[in-house]
Design an enzyme around this catalytic site. Structure first.
Site, PDB file in Angstrom:
ATOM      1  N   VAL B 111       0.862  -1.187   0.000  1.00  0.00           N
ATOM      2  CA  VAL B 111       0.000   0.000   0.000  1.00  0.00           C
ATOM      3  C   VAL B 111       0.896   1.234   0.000  1.00  0.00           C
ATOM      4  CG1 VAL B 111      -1.815   1.256   1.222  1.00  0.00           C
ATOM      5  CG2 VAL B 111      -1.760  -1.257   1.303  1.00  0.00           C
ATOM      6  N   VAL B 113       1.036   5.593  -1.051  1.00  0.00           N
ATOM      7  CA  VAL B 113       0.454   6.855  -1.547  1.00  0.00           C
ATOM      8  C   VAL B 113       1.617   7.839  -1.686  1.00  0.00           C
ATOM      9  CG1 VAL B 113      -1.059   8.816  -0.991  1.00  0.00           C
ATOM     10  CG2 VAL B 113      -1.825   6.475  -0.516  1.00  0.00           C
ATOM     11  N   GLY B 123      -5.052   7.575   1.163  1.00  0.00           N
ATOM     12  CA  GLY B 123      -4.788   6.201   1.606  1.00  0.00           C
ATOM     13  C   GLY B 123      -6.061   5.533   2.088  1.00  0.00           C
ATOM     14  N   LYS B 124      -6.851   6.321   2.794  1.00  0.00           N
ATOM     15  CA  LYS B 124      -8.114   5.795   3.313  1.00  0.00           C
ATOM     16  C   LYS B 124      -9.057   5.430   2.160  1.00  0.00           C
ATOM     17  CE  LYS B 124     -11.233   6.403   7.138  1.00  0.00           C
ATOM     18  NZ  LYS B 124     -11.435   6.997   8.447  1.00  0.00           N
ATOM     19  N   ASP B 147       3.657  -2.091   9.067  1.00  0.00           N
ATOM     20  CA  ASP B 147       4.837  -1.513   9.721  1.00  0.00           C
ATOM     21  C   ASP B 147       4.364  -0.714  10.927  1.00  0.00           C
ATOM     22  OD1 ASP B 147       6.924  -2.461   8.107  1.00  0.00           O
ATOM     23  OD2 ASP B 147       6.529  -0.950   6.579  1.00  0.00           O
ATOM     24  N   TYR B 154      -4.197   1.798   9.989  1.00  0.00           N
ATOM     25  CA  TYR B 154      -5.045   0.630   9.709  1.00  0.00           C
ATOM     26  C   TYR B 154      -6.058   0.392  10.826  1.00  0.00           C
ATOM     27  CZ  TYR B 154      -2.031  -0.353   5.727  1.00  0.00           C
ATOM     28  OH  TYR B 154      -1.354  -0.260   4.536  1.00  0.00           O
TER      29      TYR B 154
END
Lengths: 174, 174
Positions: B111, B113, B123-124, B147, B154
């Site tokens: 993932v 951005v 990102g959301k 991470d 998250y």
């Protein structure tokens, strides 16, 4: 392999998909399961789903729709089954599978060993074979999600929990 | 969709693989990226690998062989790219992918951005779309490895770390 071939030649009508081409005898040092003639591993994903369900029942897993189990096996990168051979019968005693992008990451799911064969290094043999097959595909990142009671088992196999603080996370519907 | 079609009709020679058929405009509430005309998401896995590498460079990720990146994209279950449209140019600003057995489990990887678009709910939006697409395939177990610095992000998206003590583990060669 010769042993295996000899054992099952002429069993065309068998519902099992084991064959010499995709099975390997397992070398398990130490305790041998009582009465077990031989233990073999297979990479064939076309398992008898009822046999697999029976194995999962034996360890108390929740039943899952066989339609979805079939789909999961078809879309797994590696499917390993473990069989006990006794005379000319065979019994499914272990299972594990992995999903993967076939390049960087592989994640191992559904590792199960029948209670009759637990604590006999069967799980270790199954996992060692899984790791070997994944590594043979040049995949370096091998991951899994471990229930609390098996963290120690995987730790002994070279798995590290939360390395560098990386956390395994599961999504829950709000 | 009509907007999108109009924007790119007649761009057959474009190296981009965006098309109306597999892209959706993103609804992002709150702060709009300065100067951004529109942000769209695409499900097309056939990305320009150099463009993707540039995005990953921008966040400081180690470079990976493009041959393997291509293989990983081909063997991912879902690949989502996020694009900024400005006039008749578009720029790759986000990316995420997931591996899956297409039945029970999906695991989200990579993932990213672009820094210019971080902290702008991009990102959301990317993750919400990923979850929506996975759920649309009737897959209930959505996982990832986070991470330390993104665990909070998250967490805010409904991901729970180590639920019921389940630990994420990574294999290291002995």
């Amino acid at each position: 392999m010769v042993f295996w071939k000899g054992l099952f030649s002429g069993t065309e009508s068998s519902s099992s998909t084991l064959s010499a081409a995709n099975s390997v005898p397992v070398q398990i040092t130490g305790i041998k399961p009582p009465g077990a003639n031989q233990i073999v591993l297979s990479l064939d994903p076309n398992l008898d789903l009822y046999e697999l369900e029976e194995l999962c029942d034996a360890v108390g897993w929740s039943r899952r729709p066989l339609r979805k189990v079939r789909k999961a096996l078809q879309n797994s990168f590696i499917v390993i089954s473990m069989w006990e051979l006794r005379g000319n019968t065979r019994r499914l005693i272990g299972f594990a599978r992995a999903t993967s992008d076939r390049a960087f990451n592989a994640t191992i799911w559904d590792v199960v060993v029948h209670p009759d064969f637990q604590s006999k290094r069967m799980g270790k043999a199954l996992m060692k074979y899984m790791i070997k097959k994944i590594r043979a595909e040049d995949i370096s990142n091998i991951t899994l999600f471990a229930d609390p009671h098996v963290v120690g088992f995987y730790d002994g196999m070279g798995f590290v929990e939360d390395p560098e603080g990386i956390k395994g996370m599961f999504w829950y519907p709000e």
